[in-house]
Every structure is written in structure tokens, then in C-alpha cells.
Design a protein around this motif. Structure first.
Motif, PDB file in Angstrom:
ATOM      1  N   TYR B 147       0.963  -1.233  -0.109  1.00 21.50           N
ATOM      2  CA  TYR B 147      -0.059  -0.032  -0.021  1.00 21.50           C
ATOM      3  C   TYR B 147       0.790   1.272   0.083  1.00 21.50           C
ATOM      4  CZ  TYR B 147      -3.551  -3.440   1.865  1.00 21.50           C
ATOM      5  OH  TYR B 147      -4.403  -4.490   2.073  1.00 21.50           O
ATOM      6  N   MET B 151       1.407   4.286  -2.613  1.00 15.01           N
ATOM      7  CA  MET B 151       1.433   5.735  -2.291  1.00 15.01           C
ATOM      8  C   MET B 151       2.601   6.699  -2.785  1.00 15.01           C
ATOM      9  SD  MET B 151      -0.597   6.143   1.342  1.00 15.01           S
ATOM     10  CE  MET B 151      -0.056   4.615   1.723  1.00 15.01           C
ATOM     11  N   ARG B 154       3.092   7.188  -6.275  1.00 15.53           N
ATOM     12  CA  ARG B 154       2.195   8.455  -6.895  1.00 15.53           C
ATOM     13  C   ARG B 154       2.796   9.795  -6.647  1.00 15.53           C
ATOM     14  NH1 ARG B 154      -1.708   8.897 -10.982  1.00 15.53           N
ATOM     15  NH2 ARG B 154      -2.149  11.089 -10.943  1.00 15.53           N
ATOM     16  N   ALA B 246     -10.695   7.654   4.951  1.00 17.98           N
ATOM     17  CA  ALA B 246     -11.165   6.571   4.667  1.00 17.98           C
ATOM     18  C   ALA B 246     -10.563   5.312   4.506  1.00 17.98           C
ATOM     19  CB  ALA B 246     -11.687   6.719   3.180  1.00 17.98           C
ATOM     20  N   ARG B 248     -10.331   2.415   2.953  1.00 15.20           N
ATOM     21  CA  ARG B 248      -9.930   1.923   1.631  1.00 15.20           C
ATOM     22  C   ARG B 248      -9.030   3.057   0.805  1.00 15.20           C
ATOM     23  NH1 ARG B 248     -15.216  -1.069   0.212  1.00 15.20           N
ATOM     24  NH2 ARG B 248     -15.978   0.973  -0.191  1.00 15.20           N
ATOM     25  N   MET B 249      -7.703   2.993   0.756  1.00 14.59           N
ATOM     26  CA  MET B 249      -7.047   4.140   0.018  1.00 14.59           C
ATOM     27  C   MET B 249      -7.855   4.541  -1.203  1.00 14.59           C
ATOM     28  SD  MET B 249      -3.005   3.762  -0.033  1.00 14.59           S
ATOM     29  CE  MET B 249      -3.120   2.314  -1.447  1.00 14.59           C
ATOM     30  N   ALA B 250      -8.348   3.518  -1.912  1.00  9.62           N
ATOM     31  CA  ALA B 250      -8.998   3.854  -3.046  1.00  9.62           C
ATOM     32  C   ALA B 250     -10.073   4.897  -3.010  1.00  9.62           C
ATOM     33  CB  ALA B 250      -9.636   2.388  -3.976  1.00  9.62           C
ATOM     34  N   ASP B 251     -10.691   4.978  -1.951  1.00 12.28           N
ATOM     35  CA  ASP B 251     -12.013   5.831  -1.684  1.00 12.28           C
ATOM     36  C   ASP B 251     -11.543   7.191  -1.258  1.00 12.28           C
ATOM     37  OD1 ASP B 251     -13.429   3.654  -2.135  1.00 12.28           O
ATOM     38  OD2 ASP B 251     -14.116   3.285  -0.268  1.00 12.28           O
ATOM     39  N   ARG B 252     -10.345   7.472  -1.146  1.00  9.93           N
ATOM     40  CA  ARG B 252      -9.732   8.891  -0.917  1.00  9.93           C
ATOM     41  C   ARG B 252     -10.279   9.878  -1.867  1.00  9.93           C
ATOM     42  NH1 ARG B 252      -5.313   7.256   3.007  1.00  9.93           N
ATOM     43  NH2 ARG B 252      -6.339   5.693   3.920  1.00  9.93           N
ATOM     44  N   PRO B 253     -10.721  11.164  -1.655  1.00 12.19           N
ATOM     45  CA  PRO B 253     -11.127  12.069  -2.462  1.00 12.19           C
ATOM     46  C   PRO B 253      -9.880  12.670  -3.400  1.00 12.19           C
ATOM     47  CG  PRO B 253     -11.157  13.155  -0.191  1.00 12.19           C
ATOM     48  CD  PRO B 253     -10.657  11.458  -0.274  1.00 12.19           C
ATOM     49  N   HIS B 254     -10.059  13.451  -4.362  1.00 13.10           N
ATOM     50  CA  HIS B 254      -9.073  14.248  -5.169  1.00 13.10           C
ATOM     51  C   HIS B 254      -9.614  15.529  -5.266  1.00 13.10           C
ATOM     52  CE1 HIS B 254      -8.353  10.054  -6.056  1.00 13.10           C
ATOM     53  NE2 HIS B 254      -6.917  10.619  -6.677  1.00 13.10           N
ATOM     54  N   VAL B 276      -3.734   9.415  -3.113  1.00 12.17           N
ATOM     55  CA  VAL B 276      -3.285   8.597  -2.392  1.00 12.17           C
ATOM     56  C   VAL B 276      -1.953   9.124  -2.049  1.00 12.17           C
ATOM     57  CG1 VAL B 276      -4.526   6.744  -3.330  1.00 12.17           C
ATOM     58  CG2 VAL B 276      -2.577   7.189  -4.299  1.00 12.17           C
TER      59      VAL B 276
END
Lengths: 153, 427
Positions: B147, B151, B154, B246, B248-254, B276
Motif C-alpha cells: 500500500y 502511495m 504516486r 477512509a 480504503r485508500m481507493a476511496d480517498r477524494p481528489h 493517495v
């Protein structure tokens, strides 16, 4: 089967202590997502009030708290980020090396975690187009879907 | 709320395994050290305790904090357990602060421990990964190093951060720990050695990642009145903050950056946040702690930071969350030498060496990470720094930050799901 007591040391006294359990695990409100995978569908969630779109199952919106509805995500996307794991948790050690990606989709505000297969680790890059693949014999796990590079389609 | 002071602390030597001591005895050792350091404080002045350990899987003993409570002879005083992944220790510290700040207690003990040696490293990694979503993240190949690797990939893409900059964090923290007898893994490293150590999850190598440990740590917090009676140099806790994100890392906003007082929206006109690459829970924790302590520019107003460097990459990410530099500048921040200690030879060219020490103790990378103890270990090191007693407790003056007035400790869970920041000040 009683194998007797296994000792690893006597001073201090160290012994093997086994532990195992089966659960009746419910996917509850997320169940349609896993059923969708068996039909070659990737289901996301769209807020019925604010329209925010999640690339994962989420019955209620994190932003406004309203109920979401299911929507079919596109079966192609782009690699948002990636890594190749050469070690892992014990359950996955035998699968190493494996590549994890977060996928971004047109029309979704968030990402989806999956495996990327069918590519050399050093060829993976951010922005790579990928397509979803589905297991022929579903296990009703999130690993019933994975991704491969789009140019191999 | 009333003022709260830290009056004493203790740590066991962190190690791969302590098979000769169970968690009760490890805490007892740290507790005895803590009481020994404040001879005017007797056990009957302690009003209650908060216990901290992360994993019921590692311990295989539910309500283990109750067993520590009775081992320390603190029954029937109030007791509870706090759990929040890697931030368990930081949350425990703040829970003890709340007990004293609210007036519920005049003196509260915070104790933490973890015994991770009871399973092999890869089973341990699996246990830790169970602190990610077990329906959606863990089955894919759940592995925290994976994970964090995603991160930082990115972060590298967004900001140009390099693996060599990450390796410099490893060189720094392992070298600092050469002067810390409590540390598990002190050593001299080069950037090349960090990069050539076995690859775990691209781009993170073994030397980019902290180890599992057995260990315990204890802090004693007190009201102003009691602190003045029992401690010649109490340290005041002037700010506490915490944040979340959140699971789930996938659910983080942008979306938009949460700004600190010394930042402007125009600094980040093109940055999608947190995505992320950043921890908005860490930024929230810092913002709240700075507001309470009245800090407007952390780099100017703090003397040092002990932060949660489970990965070299997360130390760089955390420089930015804490506002020690702008988002995107974390790699250049370490490259400049700013977060290194002055007067130590790291074998690196460091133009601004020692301007603002980060993890003078050696951090998690070198001290080890017995999860429930880690956040409290940071508090103890920060306490000794602000008392000016590092030499007395570590038997080595080298890590003492000169004129340390104010320090920040930062504790971090999951992929940024719980994060605490606490500010301590010399009196």
C-alpha cells in the motif's frame, strides 16, 4: 488430531499454540458487487443526491450520507499507481512477485484496488491503459476480477 | 480544560523478541523506570490508567490491558484500553491527556506494548494487513508495504520525489540510533546500501521499512498542581490534534488542500488532494494541534519532531502534512539536510544539516515499531529532549537537541486512517 505438545525452548518455556476458526461471513449490503463479478460486471456506487461516484461498493455516500445506487463501471481504465510485491503476508507469499494497481475510470471520482497480470513488472507505468478480466469459476471474492494491459486484448 | 503536564516516562529496550518477558513484565520495567524518575510521586497519587496495544491477533489475549493493570498493582483504579492501529500509542497519550484536562483525574498513567515476535514475520505482515478492508483490500494481496509503495509511486509521479531522497531518511534515522541504546536496529548505511537491500514492494527496499518488535513504553501525565509538586522539570502538553481518512485508500477524494496558517490556496492550484500521495488525516491532526498551541509556522516555532516513519516514504509525506515544507517539497527537504542532526557524520553532503531535527531518536525505522508502545516511546523521547535529559537517560549527549523548547510527536495508523499530533513544551 492430537500431535502432542511441540516445544521450541525450555528456558523460557516456549511451545506451539495453534489457532484456527471458520466464520459465517456476510457481504451484506455489498453482496450485489460480488454477484456482479460472476456476470462480468464491475459495479460502483453513485450518490442519488450529490452524484459523487465511487469505484467501490458503498451503500451510503461518504460526503452527504444519502443512499447510493449501483452503476456499471467501464471495463477499461488507467493505472493510477502501482507496485510489484516481492514479499507479502503469509497467505500471499507463494504468489509473489505480484503487481498491485489502483485503477482510475472515466466517470468515477474514486479508484479501485486490483491485481495487474500479463505484464513484466518493469513495464508497468502510471497512465497505462488496462482492461478488466473475470474469473471463469468465481470464488465470490474481490479477486474474481483483475486487470491486464489493454494492448493485449 | 485545564493544563496538563508530562512528569515522567520510561521505555524498555525494543528488540526482535523478548521471550523471557511477557507484556506485563515489559510494561512493569518501563513503569518502574518512570516512577524511579519522580521519587516524590507515589503509586497512590496515580488516579487511573489507559492501556495501548494494537493487535488481539499478536497478543491472543483479549483484555490484556487488564492484566497489566493488575500486574502493576493499580486495581481497582479506573482503566481502559485504546486501540487505533499504528496510532494506538498516540491515541492513548491523548486519552490520558483528556483524563487530566477534563479534571477527571489529577494523574493518569499511559502504558503501551506489543509482542509481535510470537508469529513469523510474514504471518505478522498478514496480521497487520487485517487492519485494511478485509473484503476489498486484504484479499487482493493485502500487504502494508505494498500500500505504501503505491502511495509513494504516486508521490514520485506528482512531485518528482526520488528513491535516493527516500534512502537519505533511512541513512539519517539508522545513524541517529547509533546513539540511542533503546533502539533495535542502529547502523551506518549509505544510499547505495539502502537501494541494494532486498526489494520488498517497488520502490521500497528492506531498509526503507521498519521492523517488527517487542517492547513497552509508559508516560505519566499530571495536573499543574501535582506536576509542580513531584517534578523539577515537567513538560507541558500545549496542543493535541487528530484526524482520520477512509479505510480504503481507493476511496480517498481528489479535492482541495487543507491549508495551514502559513500556506495559501495559490500554493496548490493544480494539486488534487489528498489522492493517495498525502495524508489528509495527518494534516487535520497538525492543524488542530497547531491551533490549540498557537503555532502559525511550525518550522519556525518548533524545535524538533518525532514522527511515525514506518516507511522512509511516509516520513517524506509527513514533512508535508505537518507543514515543515510545502506539499511536493518533502524529497528536497530531506536532501537539503534540514531534518538531520547537527554535529553527526552521515557520510552525506548536507548543505543545511541540522536546522530542524526530525526523528532524532532514530524513529520507527531504527528504534523498531512495537505498535502499542510506539506513540508513547515518541512521547518519552520528546519529554527527555524538552527536559534536556537525553544524556542522562541515553548515556550519550549526541542526540540532545540544543535549546529544545517545543516538540511535536506524530502517531499514524493504517494508510492514514487515524493520525495524532501532540505538542509538548519545556517549562
Amino acid at each position: 488430531m492430537d500431535k502432542g505438545t511441540v516445544l521450541y525452548g525450555v528456558d523460557p518455556l516456549i511451545l506451539l499454540d495453534h489457532y484456527e476458526i471458520d466464520y459465517h461471513h456476510s457481504y451484506a449490503q455489498d453482496s450485489p458487487f460480488f454477484v456482479g463479478l460472476t456476470k462480468g460486471q464491475l459495479l460502483g456506487s453513485r450518490c442519488t443526491v450529490c452524484g459523487y461516484t465511487y469505484a467501490t461498493p458503498r451503500a451510503h455516500c461518504m460526503g452527504c450520507g444519502a443512499a447510493t445506487s449501483w452503476l456499471a463501471l467501464p471495463l477499461s481504465g488507467l493505472v493510477h499507481t502501482f507496485t510489484t510485491c516481492h514479499y507479502g503476508g503469509e497467505a500471499f507469499l507463494k504468489e509473489t512477485p505480484f503487481t498491485l494497481i489502483l485503477v482510475e475510470f472515466d466517470g468515477a471520482d474514486t479508484l479501485f484496488l486490483s491485481r495487474l497480470k500479463g505484464i513484466r513488472p518493469d513495464a508497468v507505468r502510471i497512465g497505462l491503459p488496462v482492461i478488466a478480466r473475470f474469473a471463469k469459476a468465481p470464488a465470490f471474492k474481490v479477486t474474481d476480477v483483475w486487470f491486464e494491459p489493454a494492448d493485449q486484448a | 480544560m485545564r493544563p496538563v503536564y508530562m512528569v515522567s516516562g520510561g521505555i524498555t529496550k525494543f528488540a526482535k523478541a523478548h521471550p523471557e518477558k511477557d507484556f506485563r513484565l515489559m510494561v512493569k520495567e518501563a513503569y518502574d523506570y518512570t516512577l524511579h524518575d519522580v521519587p516524590r510521586l507515589s503509586k497512590d497519587m496515580i488516579d487511573g490508567a489507559v492501556g495501548s496495544y494494537f493487535s488481539d491477533h499478536f497478543t491472543r489475549q483479549l483484555k490484556a490491558a487488564s492484566m497489566v493493570q493488575d500486574y502493576l498493582g493499580l486495581c481497582p483504579k479506573p482503566s481502559k484500553r485504546v486501540e487505533g492501529g499504528g496510532a494506538t500509542g498516540g491515541l492513548c497519550f491523548q486519552s490520558a491527556w483528556e483524563a487530566v484536562a477534563s479534571g477527571r483525574m489529577n494523574c493518569c498513567l499511559a502504558f503501551g506494548f506489543e509482542t509481535m515476535s510470537r508469529v513469523n514475520t510474514w504471518k505478522g505482515n498478514e496480521f497487520i494487513a487485517l487492519a485494511s478492508d478485509t473484503n476489498f483490500d486484504f484479499p487482493v494481496g493485502g500487504f502494508y508495504s505494498g500500500y505504501y509503495a503505491m502511495m509513494v509511486q504516486r508521490h514520485m509521479y506528482e512531485f518528482g520525489t526520488t528513491v535516493e531522497q527516500m534512502a537519505m531518511v533511512s541513512v539519517k534515522n539508522h545513524a541517529n540510533a547509533l546513539h540511542n541504546p533503546y533502539a533495535q536496529k542502529a547502523k551506518r548505511l549509505t544510499i547505495k546500501q539502502v537501494r541494494e537491500s532486498p526489494m520488498v514492494a517497488t520502490p521500497l527496499t528492506m531498509e526503507d521499512i521498519c521492523t517488527m518488535s517487542d517492547g513497552a513504553a509508559v508516560c505519566l501525565l499530571a495536573s499543574e498542581e501535582l506536576a509542580g509538586k513531584v517534578c523539577a522539570r515537567p513538560v507541558k502538553i500545549t496542543g493535541v490534534g487528530s484526524g482520520s481518512d477512509a479505510m480504503r485508500m481507493a476511496d480517498r477524494p481528489h479535492g482541495k488542500v487543507i491549508l495551514l496558517p502559513h500556506e495559501r490556496e495559490s500554493d496548490y492550484s493544480h494539486l488534487k488532494y489528498p489522492g493517495v500521495h498525502s495524508f489528509r488525516g495527518g494534516r487535520m491532526a497538525a492543524k488542530l494541534a497547531y491551533e490549540m498551541a498557537g503555532i502559525r509556522d511550525p518550522l519556525e516555532e518548533l524545535s524538533f519532531v518525532e514522527l511515525h516513519d514506518a516507511y522512509t516514504s511516509s516520513e517524506i509525506q509527513t514533512y508535508e502534512d505537518l507543514g515543515l515544507c510545502r506539499y511536493g517539497e518533502g524529497g528536497r527537504f530531506v536532501e537539503s539536510g534540514i531534518p538531520f542532526l547537527p554535529g553527526l557524520d552521515y557520510g552525506l553532503e548536507l548543505p543545511k544539516q541540522g536546522q530542524f531535527p526530525v526523528n532524532p531518536s532514530g524513529g520507527l525505522l531504527a528504534c523498531g515499531h512495537p505498535v502499542g508502545a510506539t506513540g508513547l516511546m515518541q512521547a518519552v523521547f520528546a519529554f527527555w529532549q524538552l527536559q534536556g535529559t537525553i544524556g542522562q537517560h541515553l548515556h550519550d549527549e549526541k542526540l540532545q537537541v540544543r535549546n529544545a523548547k517545543r516538540g511535536l510527536i506524530h502517531s499514524h495508523a493504517g494508510t492514514g486512517t487515524y493520525i495524532t499530533a501532540s505538542i509538548l513544551e519545556a517549562t
